[in-house]
Write a protein that holds these residues in place. Structure first.
Motif, PDB file in Angstrom:
ATOM      1  N   PRO A  58       0.811  -1.230   0.000  1.00  0.00           N
ATOM      2  CA  PRO A  58       0.000   0.000   0.000  1.00  0.00           C
ATOM      3  C   PRO A  58       0.845   1.282   0.000  1.00  0.00           C
ATOM      4  N   PHE A  59       1.890   1.313   0.803  1.00  0.00           N
ATOM      5  CA  PHE A  59       2.721   2.518   0.868  1.00  0.00           C
ATOM      6  C   PHE A  59       3.504   2.720  -0.427  1.00  0.00           C
ATOM      7  N   GLY A  60       4.093   1.666  -0.955  1.00  0.00           N
ATOM      8  CA  GLY A  60       4.838   1.755  -2.211  1.00  0.00           C
ATOM      9  C   GLY A  60       3.943   2.140  -3.374  1.00  0.00           C
ATOM     10  N   GLY A  61       2.748   1.570  -3.423  1.00  0.00           N
ATOM     11  CA  GLY A  61       1.801   1.922  -4.473  1.00  0.00           C
ATOM     12  C   GLY A  61       1.349   3.360  -4.378  1.00  0.00           C
ATOM     13  N   PHE A  62       1.153   3.826  -3.124  1.00  0.00           N
ATOM     14  CA  PHE A  62       0.754   5.216  -2.920  1.00  0.00           C
ATOM     15  C   PHE A  62       1.857   6.169  -3.363  1.00  0.00           C
TER      16      PHE A  62
END
Length: 97
Positions: A49-53
């Protein structure tokens, strides 16, 4: 607009007349790559989730920077040609006196 015979004569530059077309082409490419990056970021959010964001934010920032940079580049090219035209006009005024 320019004519076909202008391609073989060096009296007139054709770049100022076609730079707007290239500008819009670059804007379209930047937008397509940005949309691709946004969808990739959304797909990466399923894994991280953080990397995609971060990927999503960087894609949006990339589109903004790409649009601004392409505009600055196009204006710079047009300014160089306008300076050339003004210098030619100054040279012609000098010859008249």
């Amino acid at each position: 607009m320019f004519e076909f015979r202008d391609l073989f004569q060096w009296d007139r530059f054709i770049t100022p007349t076609i730079i707007k077309t290239f500008y819009w082409l670059v804007i379209a490419l930047v937008t397509l790559f940005g949309i691709s990056g946004i969808f990739s970021g959304l797909a990466a959010m399923a894994i991280s989730p953080f990397g995609g964001f971060l990927m999503l934010l960087s894609s949006i920032a990339g589109v903004i920077v790409g649009v601004v940079f392409s505009r600055i580049t196009a204006e710079f090219i047009l300014i160089v040609f306008r300076i050339n035209e003004h210098l030619g006009a100054i040279r012609e005024q000098g010859r008249m006196h």
